[in-house]
Design a protein around this motif. Structure first.
Motif, short mmCIF file in Angstrom:
data_model
loop_
_atom_site.label_atom_id
_atom_site.label_comp_id
_atom_site.label_asym_id
_atom_site.label_seq_id
_atom_site.Cartn_x
_atom_site.Cartn_y
_atom_site.Cartn_z
N VAL A 81 39.70 28.51 27.83
CA VAL A 81 40.68 29.60 27.84
C VAL A 81 40.89 30.11 29.27
CG1 VAL A 81 41.11 31.95 27.06
CG2 VAL A 81 40.22 30.25 25.47
N CYS A 82 39.79 30.26 30.02
CA CYS A 82 39.91 30.71 31.40
C CYS A 82 40.71 29.72 32.24
CB CYS A 82 38.52 30.91 32.00
SG CYS A 82 37.57 32.28 31.29
N LEU A 83 40.46 28.43 32.04
CA LEU A 83 41.23 27.42 32.77
C LEU A 83 42.70 27.45 32.37
CD1 LEU A 83 38.73 24.42 32.75
CD2 LEU A 83 39.40 25.81 34.71
N LEU A 84 42.96 27.75 31.10
CA LEU A 84 44.35 27.87 30.66
C LEU A 84 45.07 29.00 31.40
CD1 LEU A 84 46.54 26.93 28.64
CD2 LEU A 84 45.64 28.60 27.03
N PHE A 85 44.40 30.15 31.53
CA PHE A 85 45.01 31.26 32.28
C PHE A 85 45.14 30.89 33.76
CE2 PHE A 85 44.27 33.71 28.54
CZ PHE A 85 45.13 34.80 28.62
N LEU A 86 44.14 30.20 34.30
CA LEU A 86 44.21 29.77 35.69
C LEU A 86 45.38 28.83 35.90
CD1 LEU A 86 42.81 29.76 38.50
CD2 LEU A 86 41.46 27.82 37.70
N GLY A 87 45.55 27.87 34.98
CA GLY A 87 46.69 26.96 35.08
C GLY A 87 48.02 27.68 34.94
N TYR A 88 48.06 28.69 34.08
CA TYR A 88 49.30 29.47 33.93
C TYR A 88 49.63 30.20 35.22
CZ TYR A 88 52.35 33.32 32.59
OH TYR A 88 53.38 34.22 32.54
N GLY A 89 48.60 30.76 35.87
CA GLY A 89 48.86 31.45 37.12
C GLY A 89 49.37 30.51 38.21
N TYR A 90 48.84 29.28 38.22
CA TYR A 90 49.21 28.34 39.28
C TYR A 90 50.53 27.63 38.99
CZ TYR A 90 48.59 24.68 42.80
OH TYR A 90 48.76 23.84 43.87
N TYR A 91 50.73 27.21 37.75
CA TYR A 91 51.92 26.43 37.41
C TYR A 91 53.03 27.25 36.77
CZ TYR A 91 49.02 22.29 38.22
OH TYR A 91 48.22 21.33 38.78
N GLY A 92 52.79 28.52 36.54
CA GLY A 92 53.82 29.33 35.87
C GLY A 92 55.12 29.41 36.63
N GLY A 93 55.06 29.23 37.96
CA GLY A 93 56.30 29.24 38.74
C GLY A 93 57.18 28.04 38.51
N LEU A 94 56.62 26.98 37.89
CA LEU A 94 57.41 25.78 37.60
C LEU A 94 58.14 25.88 36.26
CD1 LEU A 94 54.84 23.05 38.72
CD2 LEU A 94 56.67 24.11 40.07
#
Length: 797
Positions: free
Chosen positions: A267-280
């Motif tokens: 779940v933490c990695l999911l939020f981390l990925g959202y923060g990093y890739y959310g701009g795409l």
């Protein structure tokens, strides 16, 4: 972890011997709450209480006497593992406790509780590693106590850095990596070492370095330089800051994996990925954002007040560690034993003495535990033999124990960790949170007690006479154990902070431990066994700190979620999606609120199946909380709504952790035990919805004056009672309820939760019709209730 990603199922070697083994000998009596029976085994003409009762009206219920090949059997004994059905220290020992150290049975119960308290068992360290862990834990505990009265001058964040630097390395020593191999290779794996491996020591060194780096006055390239220099680089991290922040991020994910499994790190990695890739993401999507680069994310985690060193870790370091130390002090002073004895004494003459004792023990132990699974193990080791002799099948007894144990997270004055986070998030005193929790907790246990009474009449359980003497005599001799609990409330009421209140309570409990009166029938040193001498105080301090290791990892990792949500604005966006889904179904504001609450309840329940209660609350608050607040729900109601559904997820299949612990104690099958747990907790499961759908629901939180509180409590109590009858299929004092009456009762109970005059009137009318139907059914049957045997068999344990 189980293969499906849920909590670990009870290992075959960890479970107790199942009642009714081939030799026919009942397991050893784990408590001497009563005298020995004059008849060692029931009369052959009477039903075997270890088997399901043939009068059970539900023929589809699985037979607990048959093995289930799809589930691991927790009842197979293994001589290499402790047997939790052995005598339990919570009950008095006729030979007197051994002052020199805990007994084998005491260690067995504590070890089993530890397996489920943090979802994975830790190591029992000895030698140099054990001495290091003890010394470091003692230092962390002393620092936590010192911080209460002499806070570090550099501020609270500085203290959190030091605290995490003391706790995180200990976690890698105390918890093994436990990486699971494929089944075909598992048999070839060498036995797990009880000593830390080389990898563990490397992680310990990395944890010390990454945690202490922000405060070390050493220049490392363009980084380092001390605490003030580190804060000055906020938003402009140096390369060294970025590297060590990434190391700490990975270490926290690994710490969570070791203690809670793979789900929370995922779940933490999911939020981390959202923060990093959310701009795409397409910018037309509601959850899209501008995007964050990796250095911005690490800066938010490592050098801000909403990341690793945010409110969840502050709660763990300032409150939870002190309350776990307090719980260890009370346990060593004999309070747990007294609570179980008092529960047994209070109901020793009643028909449902065994069930009531289990429920009351869960409530009393929960006041100092705050852990659902650990409380389940503690009360189960003592009360399961009573339940078995009364005729409860293992699955039903396990459900009762698990439901009562989960109530520990709801029971004042030591609620679960999320309750302290509520106080910090809302900026209120902990005493207010305790006040909000009081009425719902009473309703929760009311539902379980009603289910116990219904089961006794529906299944015809046998009365068990428990010979423990008068409850008044117990209160006179050992009632001082309540003094420190009451003192916490008194200190909070007069304005003392929660941290100082619990420290004063610890001091009081230590002083009162020397007042234990001597029992004339016990050995001469029996009354000295619970005195908290300096050596035992050190044990309590170390035990308390060790108990907070996993919670600290979860709270620090929760900073990944809160920081990402804050940086990306995910909270308001998710709230808009939740409300939009409800508005797509109806435009009526009241129905939108109801649908949003139902969607939120389902989401919180599903979330709680995957992550611990604390993380579930944090995620739920940043996602669901804003949606409820936007619809006009008050902050206390929204916070308690999220809190209760995060807690109640522990009784929801298929990952009900407390039920897993109960099945390990009773030897029952896992899945049926989970469903029985849900049945016992179901009457109070829907109560939190009443917090938010009407203003009158605030009365359940003790808000709004005496009239509102009394009305809300009375109507909701009626709702819980009706739902208990619908779930149990029996109206006490009348007889069995058929399917039509149970459906009407369920509708009545749900309708009554809408605390407005018209729905309450309709719900009461439906409940009356359902009750009348039960009366008519009984009259047409023309025979006595099968749940009331004319000549009940009594056994004296």
């Amino acid at each position: 972890m189980s293969p499906d990603g849920g909590p670990p199922r009870p290992r075959p070697e960890a479970g107790p011997t199942k009642p009714g083994e081939p030799d026919g000998t009942p397991p050893p009596n784990p408590t001497t709450l009563a005298t020995e029976p004059t008849q060692t085994r029931p009369d052959a003409s009477e039903p075997d209480p270890s088997e399901p009762n043939p009068s059970e009206p539900n023929p589809s219920e699985p037979d607990p006497s048959e093995p289930n090949p799809s589930e691991p059997n927790p009842s197979e004994p293994n001589p290499s593992e402790p047997n939790p059905s052995e005598p339990n220290p919570s009950g008095p020992n006729p030979s007197g406790p051994d002052p020199s150290g805990p007994s084998v049975a005491e260690r067995a119960t504590r070890d089993l509780a530890a397996q489920f308290e943090d979802e994975k068992p830790g190591r029992v360290l000895s030698g140099p590693a054990g001495l290091l862990l003890t010394a470091a834990a003692l230092a962390v505990g002393a620092l936590a106590l010192w911080q209460v009265f002499r806070p570090l001058s550099q501020g609270s964040k500085y203290y959190l850095i030091i605290f995490l630097a003391g706790v995180l390395p200990l976690l890698f020593l105390a918890y093994p990596a436990d990486l699971r191999l494929p089944a075909r290779l598992r048999a070839r794996r060498p036995p797990a070492s009880t000593r830390p491996t080389v990898t563990d020591w490397v992680l310990v060194a990395l944890a010390v370095t990454a945690c202490l780096y922000p405060v070390l006055p050493i220049r490392i390239g363009s980084g380092g330089g001390g605490y003030n220099a580190f804060l000055d680089r906020q938003g402009l991290l140096a390369t060294t800051d970025l590297v060590l922040g990434t190391v700490l991020l990975l270490l926290l994910l690994e710490a969570c994996r070791r203690t809670t499994g793979w789900i929370l790190p995922a779940v933490c990695l999911l939020f981390l990925g959202y923060g990093y890739y959310g701009g795409l993401l397409p910018q037309s999507w509601p959850v899209a954002h501008a995007g964050l680069d990796f250095s911005q994310l690490v800066d938010a985690f490592y050098n801000s007040d909403s990341g690793f060193y945010g409110t969840p870790l502050d709660v763990a370091a300032s409150y939870i560690v002190l309350f776990t130390i307090y719980g260890a002090v009370l346990e060593l002073s004999g309070a747990g034993r007294f609570f179980v004895e008092l529960s047994a004494a209070a109901f020793r003459r009643s028909r449902t003495a065994a069930g009531r004792t289990a429920v009351a023990s869960g409530f009393l132990l929960g006041t100092v535990s705050g852990s659902g699974a650990a409380t389940t193990v503690s009360i189960g080791a003592v009360t399961w033999p009573l339940l078995r002799r009364a005729g409860y099948p293992p699955e039903r007894a396990g459900g009762m124990l698990a439901a009562a144990g989960v109530g520990a997270i709801l029971s004042p004055p030591t609620l679960g960790a999320a309750a302290f986070i509520i106080a910090e998030y809302l900026g209120v005193s902990y005493l207010q949170v305790l006040g909000w929790a009081t009425v719902p907790t009473v309703l929760y246990y009311l539902g379980i007690l009603l289910a116990v009474e219904i089961d006794a009449r529906r299944s015809g359980v046998r009365p068990v006479v428990i010979d423990v003497g008068s409850p008044w005599r117990l209160l006179a001799r050992f009632g001082y154990h309540f003094a420190s609990l009451i003192a916490i409330i008194v200190f909070l009421a007069v304005g003392v902070s929660a941290t100082r209140a619990v420290v004063f309570a610890i001091v009081l409990a230590v002083a009162l431990s020397f007042l234990a009166p001597r029992n004339g029938r016990a050995p001469r040193n029996e009354h000295r066994a619970h005195r908290l001498t300096p050596g035992r105080l050190v044990t309590a301090l170390v035990t308390g700190v060790r108990g907070v290791l996993a919670v600290t990892a979860v709270c620090a990792a929760a900073g990944i979620i809160t920081a990402t949500t804050t940086k990306t604005g995910l909270g308001p966006q998710a709230a808009a999606l939740l409300i939009g889904g409800a508005q797509a179904a109806t435009s009526d504001p009241t129905l939108v609120l109801v649908l949003t609450a139902l969607f939120a309840a389902v989401a919180l329940t599903l979330l709680g199946l995957a992550v611990p209660v604390t993380a579930s609350f944090v995620i739920g608050w940043v996602i669901v909380g804003p949606a409820l607040l936007d619809l006009g729900v008050t902050a206390p109601a929204a916070a308690m709504f999220v809190f209760y559904f995060a807690v109640l997820s522990e009784v929801s299949p298929p990952t009900a952790l407390a039920a897993v612990a109960a099945a390990a104690v009773t030897g029952g099958r896992l899945v049926p035990t989970m469903w029985q747990t849900l049945r016992y907790a179901l009457p109070a499961y829907l109560t939190p919805i009443a917090f938010v759908i009407t203003p009158a629901g605030l009365g359940l939180l003790g808000i709004g004056g005496v009239q509102r509180i009394a009305f809300a409590a009375a109507v909701t109590a009626l709702s819980v009672a009706v739902l208990a009858v619908a779930a149990g299929g029996w109206l006490p004092g009348v007889g069995p309820a058929g399917a039509p009456e149970r459906v009407l009762g369920a509708l009545a109970g749900v309708t009554l939760l809408w605390l407005e005059p018209v729905p309450v009137t309709v719900g009461a009318a439906l409940a009356a019709v359902a009750a009348a139907g039960v009366f008519v059914r009984r009259g047409s049957a023309g025979r006595p209730s099968p749940g009331s045997p004319a000549n009940p068999v009594e056994e004296q344990l």
